[in-house]
Design a protein around this motif. Structure first.
Motif, short mmCIF file in Angstrom:
data_model
loop_
_atom_site.label_atom_id
_atom_site.label_comp_id
_atom_site.label_asym_id
_atom_site.label_seq_id
_atom_site.Cartn_x
_atom_site.Cartn_y
_atom_site.Cartn_z
N GLU A 7 0.82 -1.27 -0.13
CA GLU A 7 -0.11 0.01 -0.24
C GLU A 7 0.88 1.22 -0.11
N THR A 8 0.80 2.12 -1.03
CA THR A 8 1.54 3.25 -1.11
C THR A 8 0.74 4.45 -1.69
N SER A 9 -0.59 4.31 -1.42
CA SER A 9 -1.55 5.54 -2.26
C SER A 9 -1.54 6.94 -1.44
N CYS A 10 -1.14 6.98 -0.45
CA CYS A 10 -1.09 8.38 0.20
C CYS A 10 0.27 8.52 0.99
N ASP A 11 0.19 8.78 2.35
CA ASP A 11 1.21 8.93 3.04
C ASP A 11 1.60 7.98 3.87
N GLU A 12 1.18 6.80 3.93
CA GLU A 12 1.42 5.72 4.81
C GLU A 12 2.35 4.52 3.73
N THR A 13 3.47 4.32 3.74
CA THR A 13 4.22 3.06 3.36
C THR A 13 3.55 1.67 4.02
N LEU A 28 0.31 -12.96 8.49
CA LEU A 28 1.76 -13.68 8.99
C LEU A 28 2.61 -12.42 9.50
N ALA A 29 2.56 -11.11 8.76
CA ALA A 29 3.54 -10.12 9.21
C ALA A 29 2.99 -9.01 8.59
N GLU A 30 3.29 -7.70 8.93
CA GLU A 30 2.75 -6.37 8.67
C GLU A 30 3.41 -5.36 9.08
N ARG A 31 3.74 -4.27 8.41
CA ARG A 31 4.53 -3.07 9.01
C ARG A 31 3.92 -1.75 8.28
N ILE A 32 4.15 -0.69 8.95
CA ILE A 32 3.43 0.57 8.44
C ILE A 32 4.37 1.59 8.93
N ALA A 33 4.79 2.37 7.98
CA ALA A 33 5.55 3.54 8.11
C ALA A 33 4.78 4.86 7.80
N SER A 34 4.52 5.51 8.60
CA SER A 34 3.77 6.95 8.50
C SER A 34 4.67 8.00 7.96
N GLN A 35 4.40 8.93 7.10
CA GLN A 35 5.14 9.90 6.70
C GLN A 35 4.59 11.31 7.55
N ILE A 36 3.66 10.96 8.36
CA ILE A 36 2.78 12.37 8.77
C ILE A 36 3.88 13.44 9.47
N GLU A 37 4.74 13.12 10.14
CA GLU A 37 5.65 14.16 10.49
C GLU A 37 6.41 14.82 9.67
N ILE A 38 6.92 14.10 8.52
CA ILE A 38 7.81 14.79 7.47
C ILE A 38 6.69 15.84 6.67
N HIS A 39 5.28 15.52 6.38
CA HIS A 39 4.66 16.47 5.79
C HIS A 39 4.04 17.55 6.67
N HIS A 54 7.91 6.73 -0.11
CA HIS A 54 7.78 5.36 -0.22
C HIS A 54 8.79 4.68 -0.90
N LEU A 55 9.56 5.43 -1.89
CA LEU A 55 10.76 4.54 -2.60
C LEU A 55 11.97 4.23 -1.41
N ALA A 56 11.98 5.13 -0.43
CA ALA A 56 13.05 4.73 0.44
C ALA A 56 12.59 3.79 1.29
N ALA A 57 11.32 3.79 1.65
CA ALA A 57 10.81 2.84 2.94
C ALA A 57 10.61 1.58 2.21
N ALA A 90 2.66 8.08 -5.80
CA ALA A 90 2.93 7.51 -4.99
C ALA A 90 2.32 5.99 -5.13
N LEU A 91 1.21 6.06 -5.76
CA LEU A 91 0.84 4.54 -6.40
C LEU A 91 1.72 4.03 -7.33
N LEU A 92 2.56 4.92 -8.14
CA LEU A 92 3.34 4.10 -9.05
C LEU A 92 4.64 3.50 -8.41
N VAL A 93 5.19 3.98 -7.38
CA VAL A 93 6.08 3.37 -6.30
C VAL A 93 5.71 2.02 -6.09
N GLY A 94 4.62 1.79 -5.50
CA GLY A 94 4.10 0.32 -4.99
C GLY A 94 4.03 -0.32 -6.44
N ILE A 95 3.52 0.27 -7.25
CA ILE A 95 3.27 -0.73 -8.64
C ILE A 95 4.50 -1.14 -9.34
#
Ligand code: KG4
Ligand code: ZN
Length: 339
Positions: A7-13, A28-39, A54-57, A90-95
């Protein structure tokens, strides 16, 4: 069947692995990195920065979930990636990432509609209700009531004619000097407030249709905020409680109205705003009296996450939905266009 969700549609990777069989399964496993503080310092999401983050994370995050799940690529049956709606870059990074891995490892990649992910998120922790059910989708960009007759069989019953409910939380928060995202900030400030101390409208609640409008409420909050005296902390608490209560009354009232008019007794409520405790509690109370069963995702799966994308991908694979030969990133993608 094991599905990697991205998922990379907005501000969470986000990345997650879901394992399922015959409609049952687990994360089985999941991770989320929020960009809220950066924006935050820009006062809103900067699309270009979102794509770079998204690309970095994403690559390391996918490695982490694969490790935690104890999987190599030959243990993954499909990659489900959000293809829209959302920010184009943002979508294109995930895709692009999903396609590269899919191509190298020979794994099919399927495009998932972000809102379809939200819609089925209750299935991550509990069994999904049988069809038909009504879904209230309430996020930062959407407020919709949908009749769900099956996977991909969605009828839009009503939606907001202006702002979304999440947007109303976010804009009201800004008027109260609170940070983004406004929903959790308002909920925290509201704890010590008296919702009855400030009268706010419940737009469209008594109308004989299933549409919503939140811009008038936002304007009423603006006037109420301007009327607060400097240093009136209790007034700020009261206003936060009043706006939260007004949004809750409208959402709960309209959702019940939708169930009644469609003669359907199962209600799913999903999207970021469904994480709100007052709304969850009020929904359960009101629905019980109306003999409606409410199905809510866990709060962490109401806001954007990749487990819901993996799960929607799982449902699609299980239903043997063909993957389109050509597909793209779709910044605008009506849910009703799915099949
Ligand atoms: O579904 P989501 O994470 O992202 C979109 O797809 O838009 O929803 C984000 C929205 C924001 O407007 C945020 O303020 C709201 O959900 N939200 C909440 C809560 N948590 C997030 N609103 C009310 N109460 C919450 N606890
Ligand atoms: Zn969302």
């Amino acid at each position: 069947m094991r599905i990697l969700g991205i998922e990379t549609s907005c501000d969470e990777t986000a990345a997650a692995i879901y394992e399922g069989n015959d409609g049952r399964g687990r994360i089985l496993a999941e991770r989320i990195a929020s960009q809220i503080e950066i924006h935050a310092r820009f006062g809103g999401i900067v699309p270009e920065i979102a794509s770079r983050e998204h690309l970095a994370a994403l690559p390391d995050m996918v490695d982490e979930v694969m490790d935690e799940a104890g999987l190599a690529w030959d243990g993954v049956d499909a990659i489900a990636v959000t293809a829209g709606p959302g920010l184009m870059g943002a979508l294109l990074v995930g895709i692009s990432y999903a396609r590269a891995v899919g191509r190298v490892s020979g794994i099919p990649v399927l495009p998932v509609h972000h809102m379809e992910g939200h819609l089925f998120a209750p299935g991550l922790s509990n069994e999904l209700p049988t069809f038909p059910f009504i879904t209230l989708l309430v996020s930062g960009g959407h407020t919709m009531l949908i009749r769900v007759d099956g996977l991909g069989r969605y009828t839009l019953l009503g939606q907001t004619v202006d702002d979304a409910a999440g947007e109303c939380f976010d804009k009201s928060a800004r008027l109260l000097g609170l940070p983004y995202p406004g929903g959790p900030a308002i909920a925290t400030l509201a704890v010590d407030g008296d919702a009855g101390a400030i009268a706010l409208p419940r737009p469209m609640l008594r109308r004989d249709n299933l549409n919503f409008s939140f811009s008038g409420l936002k304007t009423a909050v603006l006037h109420a905020a301007n009327a607060l005296k400097d240093g009136d902390e209790q007034g700020r608490h009261n206003l936060a409680a009043a706006v939260q209560q007004a949004i809750a009354d409208v959402l709960v009232g309209k959702a019940v109205q939708a169930c009644r008019s469609e003669n359907v007794s199962d209600l799913v409520v999903a999207g970021g705003v469904a994480a709100n405790h007052l709304i969850r509690g009020q929904l359960l109370d009101v629905a019980e009296k109306a003999s409606i069963r409410v199905h809510l995702p866990a709060p962490a799966h109401c806001t954007d996450n990749a487990a819901m994308i993996a799960y929607a991908g799982f449902l699609r694979r299980q239903a043997k939905t063909p993957i389109p030969v050509h597909w793209d990133a779709y910044p605008r993608w009506p849910l009703s266009s799915l099949s």
